[in-house]
Design a protein around this motif. Structure first.
Motif, mmCIF file in Angstrom:
data_model
loop_
_atom_site.group_PDB
_atom_site.id
_atom_site.type_symbol
_atom_site.label_atom_id
_atom_site.label_comp_id
_atom_site.label_asym_id
_atom_site.label_seq_id
_atom_site.Cartn_x
_atom_site.Cartn_y
_atom_site.Cartn_z
ATOM 1 N N ILE A 248 1.280 9.834 24.445
ATOM 2 C CA ILE A 248 0.920 8.821 25.429
ATOM 3 C C ILE A 248 -0.575 8.754 25.754
ATOM 4 O O ILE A 248 -1.040 7.739 26.267
ATOM 5 C CB ILE A 248 1.697 9.026 26.745
ATOM 6 N N PHE A 249 -1.329 9.813 25.462
ATOM 7 C CA PHE A 249 -2.755 9.796 25.809
ATOM 8 C C PHE A 249 -3.530 9.034 24.751
ATOM 9 O O PHE A 249 -3.602 9.460 23.595
ATOM 10 C CB PHE A 249 -3.296 11.216 25.946
ATOM 11 N N PRO A 250 -4.125 7.898 25.099
ATOM 12 C CA PRO A 250 -4.709 7.015 24.075
ATOM 13 C C PRO A 250 -6.135 7.342 23.653
ATOM 14 O O PRO A 250 -6.661 6.702 22.742
ATOM 15 C CB PRO A 250 -4.677 5.639 24.760
ATOM 16 N N MET B 56 -1.139 0.024 23.211
ATOM 17 C CA MET B 56 -0.080 -0.980 23.192
ATOM 18 C C MET B 56 1.176 -0.456 23.866
ATOM 19 O O MET B 56 1.886 -1.192 24.561
ATOM 20 C CB MET B 56 0.224 -1.391 21.747
ATOM 21 N N LEU B 57 1.454 0.839 23.664
ATOM 22 C CA LEU B 57 2.610 1.452 24.322
ATOM 23 C C LEU B 57 2.469 1.343 25.841
ATOM 24 O O LEU B 57 3.424 0.989 26.543
ATOM 25 C CB LEU B 57 2.744 2.915 23.905
ATOM 26 N N TRP B 58 1.253 1.625 26.357
ATOM 27 C CA TRP B 58 1.034 1.540 27.798
ATOM 28 C C TRP B 58 1.139 0.096 28.293
ATOM 29 O O TRP B 58 1.625 -0.147 29.408
ATOM 30 C CB TRP B 58 -0.329 2.132 28.169
ATOM 31 N N PRO C 92 21.230 1.301 15.254
ATOM 32 C CA PRO C 92 20.181 0.762 16.130
ATOM 33 C C PRO C 92 19.120 0.030 15.324
ATOM 34 O O PRO C 92 18.748 0.450 14.224
ATOM 35 C CB PRO C 92 19.607 2.013 16.805
ATOM 36 N N ARG C 93 18.614 -1.074 15.873
ATOM 37 C CA ARG C 93 17.566 -1.837 15.181
ATOM 38 C C ARG C 93 16.181 -1.261 15.474
ATOM 39 O O ARG C 93 15.232 -1.503 14.731
ATOM 40 C CB ARG C 93 17.626 -3.313 15.572
ATOM 41 N N ILE C 94 16.040 -0.495 16.558
ATOM 42 C CA ILE C 94 14.770 0.139 16.912
ATOM 43 C C ILE C 94 14.994 1.648 16.992
ATOM 44 O O ILE C 94 15.737 2.116 17.845
ATOM 45 C CB ILE C 94 14.241 -0.381 18.267
ATOM 46 N N ARG C 95 14.363 2.378 16.096
ATOM 47 C CA ARG C 95 14.638 3.805 16.001
ATOM 48 C C ARG C 95 13.522 4.669 16.594
ATOM 49 O O ARG C 95 13.729 5.832 16.900
ATOM 50 C CB ARG C 95 14.869 4.203 14.536
ATOM 51 N N LYS C 96 12.320 4.091 16.758
ATOM 52 C CA LYS C 96 11.200 4.850 17.318
ATOM 53 C C LYS C 96 10.650 4.146 18.548
ATOM 54 O O LYS C 96 10.629 2.913 18.604
ATOM 55 C CB LYS C 96 10.086 5.026 16.275
ATOM 56 N N MET C 97 10.188 4.938 19.514
ATOM 57 C CA MET C 97 9.652 4.364 20.744
ATOM 58 C C MET C 97 8.514 3.400 20.456
ATOM 59 O O MET C 97 8.389 2.354 21.105
ATOM 60 C CB MET C 97 9.173 5.487 21.673
ATOM 61 N N GLU C 98 7.683 3.719 19.483
ATOM 62 C CA GLU C 98 6.513 2.902 19.169
ATOM 63 C C GLU C 98 6.900 1.512 18.667
ATOM 64 O O GLU C 98 6.086 0.580 18.691
ATOM 65 C CB GLU C 98 5.636 3.601 18.119
ATOM 66 N N ASP C 99 8.148 1.360 18.184
ATOM 67 C CA ASP C 99 8.587 0.079 17.635
ATOM 68 C C ASP C 99 9.195 -0.854 18.680
ATOM 69 O O ASP C 99 9.592 -1.983 18.350
ATOM 70 C CB ASP C 99 9.606 0.315 16.511
ATOM 71 N N ILE C 100 9.308 -0.395 19.910
ATOM 72 C CA ILE C 100 9.809 -1.265 20.980
ATOM 73 C C ILE C 100 8.798 -2.390 21.212
ATOM 74 O O ILE C 100 7.610 -2.135 21.413
ATOM 75 C CB ILE C 100 10.026 -0.461 22.281
ATOM 76 N N ASP C 101 9.261 -3.635 21.178
ATOM 77 C CA ASP C 101 8.351 -4.770 21.370
ATOM 78 C C ASP C 101 8.320 -5.170 22.846
ATOM 79 O O ASP C 101 9.036 -4.619 23.683
ATOM 80 C CB ASP C 101 8.746 -5.947 20.480
ATOM 81 N N ALA D 105 15.207 5.330 23.277
ATOM 82 C CA ALA D 105 15.550 4.903 24.632
ATOM 83 C C ALA D 105 15.178 5.974 25.646
ATOM 84 O O ALA D 105 14.614 5.684 26.703
ATOM 85 C CB ALA D 105 17.035 4.576 24.730
ATOM 86 N N SER D 106 15.469 7.225 25.322
ATOM 87 C CA SER D 106 15.175 8.329 26.239
ATOM 88 C C SER D 106 13.678 8.527 26.388
ATOM 89 O O SER D 106 13.155 8.687 27.502
ATOM 90 C CB SER D 106 15.836 9.620 25.740
ATOM 91 N N GLU D 107 12.949 8.509 25.264
ATOM 92 C CA GLU D 107 11.498 8.705 25.323
ATOM 93 C C GLU D 107 10.824 7.592 26.124
ATOM 94 O O GLU D 107 9.940 7.860 26.948
ATOM 95 C CB GLU D 107 10.924 8.763 23.909
ATOM 96 N N PHE D 108 11.242 6.346 25.895
ATOM 97 C CA PHE D 108 10.640 5.228 26.627
ATOM 98 C C PHE D 108 10.968 5.327 28.119
ATOM 99 O O PHE D 108 10.122 5.033 28.973
ATOM 100 C CB PHE D 108 11.129 3.895 26.068
ATOM 101 N N THR D 109 12.171 5.755 28.427
ATOM 102 C CA THR D 109 12.573 5.948 29.818
ATOM 103 C C THR D 109 11.712 7.006 30.489
ATOM 104 O O THR D 109 11.280 6.835 31.640
ATOM 105 C CB THR D 109 14.059 6.358 29.887
ATOM 106 N N PHE D 110 11.457 8.112 29.788
ATOM 107 C CA PHE D 110 10.612 9.170 30.355
ATOM 108 C C PHE D 110 9.209 8.636 30.643
ATOM 109 O O PHE D 110 8.643 8.883 31.710
ATOM 110 C CB PHE D 110 10.527 10.356 29.388
#
Length: 278
Positions: A67-69, A86-88, A142-151, A191-196
């Motif tokens: 998370i640290f950019p 972009m994640l932030w 699942p269509r999105i497998r990594k947190m970074e791929d969440i649009d 889902a869990s990582e993005f929630t955290f």
């Protein structure tokens, strides 16, 4: 000394229930009725929110590299990693619905729904949702497998589910966002990582509002209780987050759904018997 022991217990419960999708609010309601801190009602209201900062710091500690950019190389100007920025941006988008509603209506929703029966109903309803969604996902990839791929669209949808948790205590913020993410095809891990990560700005903001509302006139005992509760919540959260990330690699969330249903029934029963009075 007794108040310090109570703070440790609250920290343990917070550290466990903040990250497992089982509602920290439901557990705190029961705990607060059995273990009363010797403090004012105003301090207790603030304590139950600000103690979560300890849990949030565990996320920052464990997910720092994700998370640290900013990267510092050879003491030159920092290099900004675009994917993390972009994640932030996505996290901020997901936070907007709950932030707006929370700032405007937090006291109203707390007065209306922070009671045993509404909390129990939220526990049961989202427990059933976990079970049904996981059973429906058994034959679906699942269509999105990594947190970074969440649009951005998916992030906003997840944020709308977080709004449900902001309105109805007992839903569980992590539970609501994970349910929303699973429904739109995000993997359990992502889902869990993005929630955290989503919890970081949300809980920092909520804690800041509560501290400003309470003021900074802590007694020595109040400061010690708050600091110890946060420290214990941090330590316990580190272990719980690591456990959950390992657990969901081989298991789904159905066990947490059943646990929520049982806990909701227990809360209703204790309320009927007059054992809890929230």
């Amino acid at each position: 000394m007794l108040e310090i022991i109570k703070a440790i217990i609250f920290g343990i419960v917070e550290g466990i229930t903040e990250w497992l999708p089982i509602s920290s609010t439901g557990h705190m309601i029961i705990l607060d009725d059995f273990i009363k801190l010797d403090c004012s009602e105003e301090f207790m209201e603030m304590f139950l929110v600000v103690i979560q900062l300890g849990a949030i710091l565990a996320v920052v500690w464990l997910f720092w590299n994700k998370i640290f950019p900013f990267q510092f190389k050879d003491r030159q100007k920092p290099v900004i990693e675009q994917d993390k920025m972009m994640l932030w941006c996505k996290i901020i988008v997901a936070c907007i619905p709950a932030a707006v509603v929370g700032i405007l209506f937090d006291d109203i929703f707390e007065a209306l729904f922070y009671h045993a029966v509404p909390v129990a109903i939220a526990l049961i309803v989202f427990g059933i949702a976990f079970i049904l969604i996981e059973r429906g996902n058994e034959s679906r990839r699942p269509r999105i497998r990594k947190m970074e791929d969440i649009d951005f669209k998916t992030a906003l949808i997840i944020g709308m589910f977080q709004l449900i948790a902001a309105v109805f205590p007992g839903t569980s913020r992590s539970g609501a966002t994970i349910v929303g993410a699973l429904l739109v095809g995000v993997s359990r891990t992502a889902a869990s990582e993005f929630t955290f990560c989503l919890a970081i700005p949300v809980m920092f903001g909520a804690s800041l509002l509560k501290i400003l509302k309470f003021g900074f006139s802590f007694t020595g005992m109040e400061a010690a209780v708050l600091a110890i509760g946060m420290l214990v919540a941090f330590i316990v959260s580190v272990f719980v987050i690591r456990f959950l990330m390992d657990y969901i690699k081989k298991h789904d969330f159905q066990v947490f759904g059943w646990y929520r249903i049982i806990l909701g029934m227990v809360v209703i029963l204790l309320n009927i018997c007059g054992i809890i009075h929230v």
